[in-house]
Design an enzyme around this catalytic site. Structure first.
Site, PDB file in Angstrom:
ATOM      1  N   GLU A  93       0.747  -1.129  -0.052  1.00  0.00           N
ATOM      2  CA  GLU A  93      -0.081  -0.028   0.086  1.00  0.00           C
ATOM      3  C   GLU A  93       0.887   1.399  -0.074  1.00  0.00           C
ATOM      4  O   GLU A  93       2.021   1.084   0.647  1.00  0.00           O
ATOM      5  CB  GLU A  93      -0.864   0.009   1.080  1.00  0.00           C
ATOM      6  N   CYS A 117       4.848  -5.320  16.219  1.00  0.00           N
ATOM      7  CA  CYS A 117       4.371  -4.298  17.324  1.00  0.00           C
ATOM      8  C   CYS A 117       2.927  -4.687  17.320  1.00  0.00           C
ATOM      9  O   CYS A 117       2.044  -4.797  16.542  1.00  0.00           O
ATOM     10  CB  CYS A 117       4.504  -2.894  16.678  1.00  0.00           C
ATOM     11  N   CYS A 120      -0.190  -2.840  15.321  1.00  0.00           N
ATOM     12  CA  CYS A 120      -0.092  -2.482  13.837  1.00  0.00           C
ATOM     13  C   CYS A 120      -0.516  -3.440  13.315  1.00  0.00           C
ATOM     14  O   CYS A 120      -0.356  -4.700  13.379  1.00  0.00           O
ATOM     15  CB  CYS A 120       1.518  -2.242  13.702  1.00  0.00           C
ATOM     16  N   CYS A 334      -1.577   2.253   8.248  1.00  0.00           N
ATOM     17  CA  CYS A 334      -0.637   1.094   7.639  1.00  0.00           C
ATOM     18  C   CYS A 334      -1.163  -0.128   7.826  1.00  0.00           C
ATOM     19  O   CYS A 334      -1.463  -0.941   8.738  1.00  0.00           O
ATOM     20  CB  CYS A 334       0.418   1.373   8.780  1.00  0.00           C
TER      21      CYS A 334
END
Ligand code: SAH
Ligand code: SF4
Length: 341
Positions: A93, A117, A120, A334
């Site tokens: 992306e 993480c 995320c 993200c």
């Protein structure tokens, strides 16, 4: 079918050598670079500066294949999100973020990410593979081509999918191409890292002048270990020492990103400790209220908590801006679009 050589996969020196070995003069390599990086050609057949015969000959053995745009989504806040397909079918992306005087593209450096993480989406995928230098740069080329000749990407942030310093060689070659071939100044490029200390040293050596952002996200090791496993290897003290050693050009600052998570890192004690940690560093802090996604159990703090966190930092004379994730309505955070694809 002959497996054609993708000329974008070659460095400039390798490209010049390839043209030499193919019996073509050096200026042809320069023309090719001009058509790829300034005119955003998609196919050797589009390079009309080459004769029909040359295009056919070159096109028989080589290509300039790029990314395939699978989706282009428009957000109400003018953010655009792109989902690209790579040659092996993987997807990545990029997010285009227009502002008053700049047009920023947020690009990916890996498919997935090994850092894990907890907050995320990309971290949840694990590392699928590194992007090659041309796949990193091609995000910029493809979007420039799509948005048309009246607009040009002016700023780059390496804040999409992946940990750029875990793919250093490709990222470093990509940075060279972005600055030298696409003409984007280093001061307009920001690389964001979860804190790979050896990579920060390499970055300072190989790409001095590129801006550095650090995803700090916690004010003590206990909390950071919980949400960012990389902290066990490079704890806060070591990371901040590396930040203090990082050579900054005059007038420039390091950016710290701090994703605010309810009851994890958002108390006023956290804000006070954070102020103490960055004291004396040329820096600013971006406070990013968590963009929650399913499966983590992590929540976004209340607006009051976000504002009082900011207030503590301001009281300590630290510049801290609240940054909402742009394009939330099109899964612009993200990894979210890929995950839903
Ligand atoms: N791997 C690099 C760059 C990509 S992540 C890094 O970690 O810095 C880019 C930024 O997105 C990081 O600052 C990260 O903390 C933030 N981020 C990731 N998931 C998020 C979420 N769910 N909500 C808000 N910010 C998030
Ligand atoms: Fe990787 Fe950055 Fe996501 Fe952490 S925040 S998992 S380092 S992409």
């Amino acid at each position: 079918m002959i497996n054609k050589l993708n000329l974008k996969s070659l460095s400039r020196d390798e490209l010049v050598l390839f043209f030499k070995e193919t019996g073509l003069p050096r200026y042809r390599a320069d023309q090719l670079l001009h058509w790829v990086y300034e005119r955003f050609a998609e196919d050797i057949r589009d390079i009309t500066e080459f004769s029909v015969d040359l295009r056919r000959r070159l096109g028989g053995i080589a290509s300039i294949n790029g990314l395939r745009t699978l989706k282009r989504l428009f957000s109400e806040d003018k953010t655009e999100k792109y989902l690209f397909e790579l040659e092996d079918g993987e997807t990545i992306e990029s997010v285009l973020i227009p502002d008053k005087d700049r047009l920023t593209l947020c690009i990916s450096s890996q498919v997935g990410c090994a850092m894990g993480c907890r907050f995320c989406v990309t971290g949840g995928l694990g590392l699928i593979r590194n992007l090659k230098a041309y796949e990193i740069v091609d995000q910029v080329i493809s979007v420039n081509r799509t948005i048309g000749p009246d607009r040009r990407i002016s700023n780059i942030v390496l804040m999409g999918m992946g940990e750029p310093l875990a793919n250093f060689d490709n990222v470093s070659e990509a940075l060279w191409r972005l600055t030298s071939l696409l003409g984007i100044s280093k001061r307009r490029i920001t690389l964001s890292t979860a804190g790979l200390v050896p990579g920060m040293r390499l970055l300072a050596d190989k790409a001095h002048g590129v801006n550095l952002a650090i995803s700090l996200n916690a004010s003590n090791d206990k909390a950071r270990n919980e949400i960012m496993p990389i902290n066990k290897k490079f704890p806060i003290r070591v990371l901040l020492e590396a930040c203090r050693r990082f050579p900054l050009p005059p007038g420039r600052r390091i950016t710290f990103e701090y994703v605010l998570i309810d009851n994890v890192n958002d108390s006023s004690e956290d804000a006070g400790r954070l102020a103490g940690l960055v004291k004396g560093l040329q820096c600013k802090i971006n406070l990013i209220p968590l963009n929650p996604h399913s499966g983590t159990g992590l929540r976004r703090p209340s607006d009051e908590a976000v504002l009082s966190f900011q207030k503590v930092l301001s009281r300590n004379h630290i510049t801290a801006l609240i940054r909402e994730s742009r394009g939330a309505d099109i899964s612009a955070a993200c990894g979210q679009l890929k995950a839903s694809h």
